[in-house]
Design a protein around this motif. Structure first.
Motif, PDB file in Angstrom:
ATOM      1  N   LEU A  40      20.439 -17.995 -14.851  1.00 61.91           N
ATOM      2  CA  LEU A  40      20.140 -18.101 -16.275  1.00 61.91           C
ATOM      3  C   LEU A  40      19.521 -19.452 -16.610  1.00 61.91           C
ATOM      4  N   TRP A  41      19.831 -20.464 -15.826  1.00 62.80           N
ATOM      5  CA  TRP A  41      19.301 -21.793 -16.092  1.00 62.80           C
ATOM      6  C   TRP A  41      17.811 -21.882 -15.797  1.00 62.80           C
ATOM      7  N   SER A  42      17.407 -21.399 -14.633  1.00 65.63           N
ATOM      8  CA  SER A  42      16.008 -21.565 -14.206  1.00 65.63           C
ATOM      9  C   SER A  42      15.166 -20.314 -14.383  1.00 65.63           C
ATOM     10  N   ARG A  43      15.790 -19.203 -14.814  1.00 65.27           N
ATOM     11  CA  ARG A  43      15.096 -17.934 -14.988  1.00 65.27           C
ATOM     12  C   ARG A  43      14.474 -17.455 -13.680  1.00 65.27           C
ATOM     13  N   THR A  44      15.116 -17.742 -12.582  1.00 68.67           N
ATOM     14  CA  THR A  44      14.596 -17.326 -11.283  1.00 68.67           C
ATOM     15  C   THR A  44      15.541 -16.321 -10.638  1.00 68.67           C
ATOM     16  N   ARG A  45      14.988 -15.557  -9.705  1.00 73.42           N
ATOM     17  CA  ARG A  45      15.730 -14.508  -9.010  1.00 73.42           C
ATOM     18  C   ARG A  45      15.557 -14.681  -7.514  1.00 73.42           C
ATOM     19  N   LYS A  46      16.669 -14.503  -6.785  1.00 74.20           N
ATOM     20  CA  LYS A  46      16.634 -14.445  -5.333  1.00 74.20           C
ATOM     21  C   LYS A  46      17.150 -13.080  -4.890  1.00 74.20           C
ATOM     22  N   VAL A  47      16.468 -12.496  -3.919  1.00 70.50           N
ATOM     23  CA  VAL A  47      16.842 -11.188  -3.393  1.00 70.50           C
ATOM     24  C   VAL A  47      17.278 -11.380  -1.939  1.00 70.50           C
ATOM     25  N   PHE A  48      18.542 -11.058  -1.657  1.00 72.56           N
ATOM     26  CA  PHE A  48      19.116 -11.287  -0.336  1.00 72.56           C
ATOM     27  C   PHE A  48      19.435  -9.963   0.359  1.00 72.56           C
ATOM     28  N   ASN A  49      19.409 -10.012   1.682  1.00 70.90           N
ATOM     29  CA  ASN A  49      19.890  -8.912   2.500  1.00 70.90           C
ATOM     30  C   ASN A  49      20.362  -9.474   3.824  1.00 70.90           C
ATOM     31  N   VAL A  50      21.012  -8.629   4.637  1.00 67.63           N
ATOM     32  CA  VAL A  50      21.453  -9.069   5.946  1.00 67.63           C
ATOM     33  C   VAL A  50      20.227  -9.274   6.830  1.00 67.63           C
ATOM     34  N   PRO A  51      20.000 -10.465   7.371  1.00 64.52           N
ATOM     35  CA  PRO A  51      18.787 -10.720   8.145  1.00 64.52           C
ATOM     36  C   PRO A  51      18.644  -9.848   9.379  1.00 64.52           C
ATOM     37  N   THR A  52      19.736  -9.332   9.914  1.00 67.02           N
ATOM     38  CA  THR A  52      19.665  -8.572  11.161  1.00 67.02           C
ATOM     39  C   THR A  52      19.229  -7.132  10.952  1.00 67.02           C
ATOM     40  N   GLY A  53      18.957  -6.710   9.723  1.00 67.11           N
ATOM     41  CA  GLY A  53      18.483  -5.356   9.489  1.00 67.11           C
ATOM     42  C   GLY A  53      19.247  -4.673   8.378  1.00 67.11           C
ATOM     43  N   PRO A  54      18.904  -3.417   8.085  1.00 68.72           N
ATOM     44  CA  PRO A  54      19.560  -2.675   7.008  1.00 68.72           C
ATOM     45  C   PRO A  54      21.055  -2.551   7.251  1.00 68.72           C
ATOM     46  N   LEU A  55      21.812  -2.567   6.169  1.00 71.61           N
ATOM     47  CA  LEU A  55      23.249  -2.389   6.286  1.00 71.61           C
ATOM     48  C   LEU A  55      23.539  -0.938   6.649  1.00 71.61           C
ATOM     49  N   VAL A  56      24.421  -0.746   7.584  1.00 71.02           N
ATOM     50  CA  VAL A  56      24.801   0.606   7.967  1.00 71.02           C
ATOM     51  C   VAL A  56      26.300   0.716   7.870  1.00 71.02           C
ATOM     52  N   GLY A  57      26.780   1.952   7.859  1.00 76.94           N
ATOM     53  CA  GLY A  57      28.221   2.143   7.784  1.00 76.94           C
ATOM     54  C   GLY A  57      28.713   2.004   6.356  1.00 76.94           C
ATOM     55  N   PRO A  58      29.882   1.378   6.139  1.00 72.44           N
ATOM     56  CA  PRO A  58      30.469   1.281   4.799  1.00 72.44           C
ATOM     57  C   PRO A  58      29.541   0.552   3.831  1.00 72.44           C
ATOM     58  N   ALA A  59      29.587   0.956   2.583  1.00 78.90           N
ATOM     59  CA  ALA A  59      28.752   0.328   1.568  1.00 78.90           C
ATOM     60  C   ALA A  59      29.205  -1.110   1.329  1.00 78.90           C
ATOM     61  N   LEU A  60      28.269  -1.937   0.941  1.00 80.19           N
ATOM     62  CA  LEU A  60      28.573  -3.329   0.624  1.00 80.19           C
ATOM     63  C   LEU A  60      29.257  -3.406  -0.736  1.00 80.19           C
TER      64      LEU A  60
END
Length: 474
Positions: A207-227
């Motif tokens: 909210l301070w800088s009006r910026t967005r970061k989009v993160f994910n697991v670097p090793t690939g798509p998440l599999v198995g149980p939902a995050l």
């Protein structure tokens, strides 16, 4: 205290103001007063035209402020310049800040905070406590098609857009469009909001800088149980996938994960530390990038001699709270109900740890307002640190159904634990008020900068800072 050389009859006569004030100082500094001395004090005050407060020693003014609420203290600042100077003197205002918000003292090393810094802190506390939010400092946001936040150019590059950032992580056949359930997992802390844009994409909006970061697991798509998002702190975002703990450093943009010996129930983070509670009741402390340490909780549970049902209640209510001013100190809190054939007793416990070593246990019990014989496993107690304008206090909130059918609403048994005084207090005989008690309502979070409320279609953010405007930069 006696004054053999000055009988009361003379006090009602023509004693000079300086002499009267000298005797007043002696009365106040001497400790507790008898009823006769109280009468004498009234005589002295009625005969003098001296501004008593302005002439009192700083130590006595400090003691006076111990009896003032925050708004009463602020009102004293407006009486006169001499009062303001007295109440803003360094020892007095430091004591006031320490009483209302000790974790916010702007002290670093040997550098002492100035009265102006302390007053700014008190102003922030006051604005939040009395909900001084102006409509011009409020903005609704949508989970979908939100253009207010721009991708962080340092992390994503200057030419990236949100769709591209999402697309790089691929698409799963059961991904919702954008996550219509985002508000259940969404978290707010330190001017930032973390939420799940899709099942495997974590978004952090500032909210301070009006910026967005989009993160994910670097090793690939998440599999198995939902995050599942569990905690957002001033440095880390923490989530879990069953036994896998995942954490992103939203400052340095690093990612780490840790396998736990059991399924993760709850987590809390502060700085680079993460405390994890498993469904088994085991508690671990993890330093981001460092070792994982177990905290001995079995002896705590065994100490109370709980039966199987009470153990389930004790485990399900476990929470960890970090001490804001002492990095090596943390508290484990829990609650359960002790049942007999004729009555129930609500138990509240806090365990203090230094590092991974248990050093003290604090216990409290209270009789419920009504007795409805349920199994101990059914007792759910919400335990959390209260909003910052209520000092650094751990709150225990338990809901009870009224047994009188004419009243179908809920009422609460509210207990507080002050982490500085190490003392419990029960708020009995008071009508439960979320704001007065410092307890956030459902899907609400706040600090001294923003109030954030989450909804199914987005969230609203309200600023407590007079100089802040969401429209800047549009």
């Amino acid at each position: 205290m006696g004054f053999p050389d000055l009988p009361l009859e003379r006090a009602e006569g023509g004693i000079s103001n300086p002499a009267r004030f000298a005797q007043l100082r002696q009365l106040v500094a001497g400790g507790s007063l008898t009823s006769e001395e109280h009468r004498y004090l009234k005589i002295l005050l009625s005969k003098t035209n001296i501004d008593i407060i302005s002439e009192l020693p700083i130590e006595i003014v400090g003691q006076i402020t111990d009896f003032l609420d925050l708004h009463q203290y602020v009102a004293c600042l407006a009486v006169s310049r001499r009062w303001r100077d007295k109440f803003l003197s360094t020892p007095v205002i430091r004591a006031v800040v320490n009483r209302f918000c000790p974790s916010l003292r702007p002290v670093s090393g040997d550098t002492q905070d100035s009265p102006e810094d302390s007053l700014r802190v008190l102003h922030k506390v006051g604005r939040v406590r009395w909900a001084c939010v102006q409509s011009s400092f409020a903005k609704p946001f949508s989970w979908e098609h939100e253009s207010f936040f721009k991708l962080d150019p340092v992390y994503h590059g200057s030419n990236a857009d949100t769709s591209t950032a999402y697309a790089q992580f691929g698409r799963h056949h059961d991904d919702p469009e954008p996550n219509s359930l985002a508000y259940w997992d969404a978290l707010y802390s330190n001017g930032k909001i973390a939420w799940l844009a899709k099942r495997r994409i974590v978004v952090v909006d500032s909210l301070w800088s009006r910026t967005r970061k989009v993160f994910n697991v670097p090793t690939g798509p998440l599999v198995g149980p939902a995050l599942q998002l569990l905690a957002l702190g001033n440095r880390l975002i923490v989530g879990s996938m069953d036994r896998l703990l995942v954490a992103w450093d939203h400052i340095t943009n690093n990612y780490l994960q840790k396998k736990l010996p059991g399924s993760i129930n709850h987590a809390v983070t502060e700085g680079s530390r993460v405390a994890i509670i498993l469904f088994s009741g085991d508690v671990f402390l993890w330093e981001f990038g460092g070792k994982l340490s177990a905290l001995p909780t079995s002896p705590l549970r065994d100490h109370h001699g709980l039966d199987i049902g009470s153990q389930r209640s004790w485990i399900s209510n476990l929470r960890v709270i970090f001490h804001p001013n002492s990095r090596g100190t943390l508290f484990i809190a829990s609650a359960y109900t002790h049942y007999t054939d004729t009555k129930a007793v609500l138990k509240r416990v806090v365990y203090e740890f230094k590092g991974i070593n248990h050093i003290n246990t604090y216990e409290f019990e209270i009789s419920p307002k009504s007795y409805n014989r349920k199994g101990p496993a059914d007792v759910k107690v919400e335990i959390r640190k209260l909003l910052p304008y209520r000092r650094d206090i751990i709150g225990f909130c338990q809901h009870h159904e009224r047994l009188d059918p004419r009243f179908m609403t809920l009422y609460e048994t509210f207990v507080e634990f002050d982490i500085y005084d190490r003392k419990f207090t029960a708020r009995e005989g008071e009508e439960f008020d979320y704001h007065e008690f410092g307890w956030p309502t459902m899907l609400e979070e706040a600090d001294l900068d923003f109030l954030v409320r989450f909804y199914s279609n987005g969230f609203s953010a309200h600023s407590y800072q007079p100089e802040f405007d969401f429209k800047i930069g549009e």
